[in-house]
Design a protein around this motif. Sequence first.
Motif, short mmCIF file in Angstrom:
data_model
loop_
_atom_site.label_atom_id
_atom_site.label_comp_id
_atom_site.label_asym_id
_atom_site.label_seq_id
_atom_site.Cartn_x
_atom_site.Cartn_y
_atom_site.Cartn_z
N ALA A 1 -6.54 -0.41 -1.73
CA ALA A 1 -6.49 -1.60 -0.66
C ALA A 1 -7.69 -2.43 -0.71
O ALA A 1 -7.72 -3.67 -0.54
CB ALA A 1 -6.80 -0.68 0.74
N TYR A 2 -8.87 -1.79 -1.17
CA TYR A 2 -10.17 -2.91 -1.32
C TYR A 2 -9.97 -3.76 -2.60
O TYR A 2 -10.16 -4.95 -2.65
CB TYR A 2 -11.37 -2.18 -1.41
N SER A 3 -9.29 -3.39 -3.60
CA SER A 3 -9.17 -4.03 -4.77
C SER A 3 -8.24 -5.00 -4.42
O SER A 3 -8.51 -6.45 -4.68
CB SER A 3 -8.79 -3.12 -5.89
N HIS A 4 -7.13 -4.75 -3.75
CA HIS A 4 -5.96 -5.73 -3.68
C HIS A 4 -6.48 -6.91 -2.83
O HIS A 4 -6.31 -8.03 -2.92
CB HIS A 4 -5.08 -4.96 -2.70
N GLU B 1 -7.92 -9.26 7.20
CA GLU B 1 -8.20 -9.80 5.62
C GLU B 1 -7.41 -8.81 4.72
O GLU B 1 -6.44 -9.07 3.93
CB GLU B 1 -9.30 -9.81 5.16
N PHE B 2 -7.12 -7.51 5.26
CA PHE B 2 -6.43 -6.59 4.42
C PHE B 2 -4.94 -6.90 4.80
O PHE B 2 -3.90 -6.63 4.02
CB PHE B 2 -6.85 -5.28 4.97
N MET B 3 -4.52 -7.40 6.11
CA MET B 3 -3.13 -7.43 6.56
C MET B 3 -2.58 -8.95 6.07
O MET B 3 -1.34 -8.82 6.26
CB MET B 3 -3.10 -7.42 8.12
N GLN B 4 -3.26 -9.76 5.58
CA GLN B 4 -2.87 -11.18 5.62
C GLN B 4 -1.50 -11.33 4.80
O GLN B 4 -0.68 -12.11 5.27
CB GLN B 4 -3.93 -11.87 4.82
N ILE C 1 -11.91 -1.27 6.57
CA ILE C 1 -10.52 -1.88 6.51
C ILE C 1 -10.23 -2.02 8.19
O ILE C 1 -10.04 -3.36 8.55
CB ILE C 1 -9.25 -0.66 6.31
N VAL C 2 -10.61 -1.12 8.90
CA VAL C 2 -10.28 -1.41 10.31
C VAL C 2 -10.99 -2.81 10.97
O VAL C 2 -10.56 -3.63 11.67
CB VAL C 2 -10.63 -0.07 11.32
N GLU C 3 -12.37 -2.69 10.57
CA GLU C 3 -13.12 -3.88 11.06
C GLU C 3 -12.80 -5.13 10.33
O GLU C 3 -12.96 -6.36 10.84
CB GLU C 3 -14.47 -3.76 10.66
N SER D 1 0.81 -1.29 0.13
CA SER D 1 0.06 0.22 0.01
C SER D 1 0.68 1.45 0.01
O SER D 1 1.89 1.34 0.79
CB SER D 1 -0.87 0.03 1.39
N THR D 2 0.28 2.14 -0.83
CA THR D 2 1.05 3.59 -0.76
C THR D 2 0.29 4.50 0.47
O THR D 2 0.39 5.84 0.28
CB THR D 2 1.04 4.13 -1.97
N LEU D 3 -0.63 3.93 1.03
CA LEU D 3 -1.22 4.97 2.02
C LEU D 3 -0.61 5.71 2.86
O LEU D 3 0.48 5.36 3.57
CB LEU D 3 -2.39 3.90 2.83
N GLY D 4 -0.97 7.11 2.93
CA GLY D 4 -0.15 7.90 3.71
C GLY D 4 -1.24 8.60 4.75
O GLY D 4 -2.61 8.22 5.04
N GLU D 5 -0.62 9.29 5.64
CA GLU D 5 -1.64 10.17 6.77
C GLU D 5 -3.06 10.63 6.19
O GLU D 5 -4.02 10.87 6.82
CB GLU D 5 -1.10 11.30 7.29
#
Length: 640
Positions: free
Chosen positions: A482-485, A542-545, A536-538, A468-472
Amino acid sequence: MSNEVNTDLLKERSTATFDAERLTEFIYKGPEKVKRKRQIQNIVLQDKFLQSFKPTEFYDRDGQYNNAVRRQIYIMDRLEELGFRSETDRLNFREAAAPVELSPFGLHSGMFVPTLERQGTPEQSRKWVPLGKSFKMIGTYAQTELGHGTFIRGLETTATFDPETQEFILDSPTLSSIKYWPGNVAKTVNHCLVMAQLYTQGKCHGTHLFLVQVRSMEDHTIMPGLEIGDIGPKLGFDGVDNGFMKFNKYRIPRMNMLMRYAKVLENGDYIKPKNAKLTYGAMVMVRVWIVMDAFKALSRATVIAVRYSAVRRQSELRPGGEEAQVIDYQTQQYKLFPLLATSYAFLLAAEGMSQIYAKISSDIERGNLEDMPQLHALACGLKAFCTWVGCEGIEVCRMSCGGHGYSHASGIPKIYANIVGACTYEGENTVMMLQTARYLSKSYFRGQRGESLPELIQYLTIDLNVKSTLGEDCSFESLVAAYSHRAARMVATACKLQNANKQKGMPSHDAWNKSTVPFIAATKAHCHLLYAVYGIVENMGEFMQDGYFNQDQISILNRKVLALLEDIRPNAVALVDAFDYPDHLLQSCLGRYDGQVYEALYENSKSSPLNNTDIHSSYYNYIRPMMQKRSKSKDISAKL
Ligand SMILES: CCCCCCCCC/C=C/C(=O)SCCNC(=O)CCNC(=O)[C@H](O)C(C)(C)COP(=O)(O)OP(=O)(O)OC[C@H]1O[C@@H](n2cnc3c(N)ncnc32)[C@H](O)[C@@H]1OP(=O)(O)O
Ligand SMILES: Cc1cc2nc3c(=O)[nH]c(=O)nc-3n(C[C@H](O)[C@H](O)[C@H](O)COP(=O)(O)OP(=O)(O)OC[C@H]3O[C@@H](n4cnc5c(N)ncnc54)[C@H](O)[C@@H]3O)c2cc1C
């Protein structure tokens, strides 16, 4: 009832940072549409007959059915008198006039007439649709049986062609073949569209639809050769007479088979359709509508819960201070604000789904079946996802209202009872999700072979090695990525398991069945809408796997979701006001626009039928004799 607005609600509305009216105009497509909607709702509010009913839960089942019939026929007559031609006007009138009631004519207008139009030949439509639209013919859609609902190919009702008499003979050969569940079959309709296994020249050609008269058009008596009845009380749908129906060698004319796509000729020859699933079209149509129903149900429950949370003061947030509005507890915000976001997401999903349905179903009507699989997969997935998530959300809304949420006076139990059936009807949700999963599996392998995929599922071929390229700023792009991934990786994982099962020598149906749990999770990820950060938080696991997010990004997301609660807080009431549901549509003492909750609850309770007498007859019949009997017995203290 005082006509003042609760001061807390007044404050909430004065501190909002945007004009709720502008958002209402966005939701209803412009100020003129909003004005028209309110005009129509006011006509209902001024209507003495429509306002003369007590809450439905104050009537028994017979009364609820009788009221539903009376009210719906009154609505039909009023719509004629008012001359409303536009579907939106008619829908606004109906929803305001009978906000929590399912109509005994719902399936007539929602499935019976549209199916005659879409599945009948032009001649059949010309003959029957006017009869349906003028209510000379009142119908429903009778498919489910005692033994089968999901597995349509397993239905047992038979329709056997008799070339001698040019008739089909309908029969319920077994107990499990008795039609069971069809709405409005028990007492209301005089016709049904019956799904039955078609037999001609000794061969079965699968399920087809047949128009069957079930009651006399003269005196409504049940036609000879049929047994019809009500299935009994249900969790909701109190005013709907879901019924059972048994055929005993019941004859109908050959031309009562809907023959737009498949035909049986006079000599009994069978002409097959371009695609056998065209007969499933009515179900696809209703699944699309159910996505909008899920939006309406969840948004109404959210309006009630958020307004009540602004009015309800309970416990001390600051020691020694005044009791806090429960909406100021972070936990209450974490319960309700994501549902507020979900409601808006569902509105957009429902509108998008309807547009896609309109386009592809008109292609299908013109004979272009190319996008039929995509429509089927999307309708199944969204219907299942939105009703599952919506029903869970409505329960959260009910519980966030404490004890009063459990009362019918809150309006939430009725919303839940009427929509939760949608997790089952029109396709049981797990089964629907698996249909979408099957489409994702086939699409994944096509993508792996380098074949082009429809736009909605092109994400299945993205590079899963990227992080992910997610920033602040939690940018929209990084959230979408993130959802697509997540969905692409979960679909790939399920497909690899399905393949591995096959490599182990499992037959394909076992290889499939033993990968369906990860496929359900993957399909939910595929359908997941972008109420992004919370989602994502909930579902962080699955996002972290695969380490897609690093620790810092996870901390950013956890901080962001709490920050978003604070961002939404000043606008929460304005965001629910924007749905513009008038009080008589919400039918809720807790969700009133004026917030006069306690007065409304008190008035509502006083009108409860149990208060018609001060001393209930059971005192004279049972309690007093019991007390007299016990007072005579010697060891009364031991008994106590
Ligand atoms: C509050 C508001 C109140 C609103 C008021 C509402 C009141 C409630 C009214 C309720 C009414 C009802 O419940 S009416 C009854 C509703 N009943 C249902 O919905 C039954 C659900 N079951 C089904 O739809 C079917 O059995 C299904 C699960 C799809 C399986 O069908 P089949 O076995 O025939 O097909 P399969 O073998 O699974 O698949 C073969 C291929 O056909 C494709 N296929 C299957 N169905 C398809 C379809 N509809 N359109 C296109 N393609 C389809 C599959 O994708 C496969 O494609 P390939 O992969 O390419 O081969
Ligand atoms: C309120 C209401 C109104 C209705 N109105 C109508 C109507 O008007 N007309 C009509 O014809 N019908 C109507 N129905 C019936 C409805 O369409 C069926 O109940 C529905 O299709 C589910 O089928 P089922 O009952 O056979 O469930 P089942 O399929 O028997 O579900 C039982 C369990 O089996 C599981 N299961 C079944 N197949 C599979 C599979 N392939 N893979 C994995 N799991 C599976 C399901 O997930 C579920 O957990 C109505 C039902 C309700 C509740």
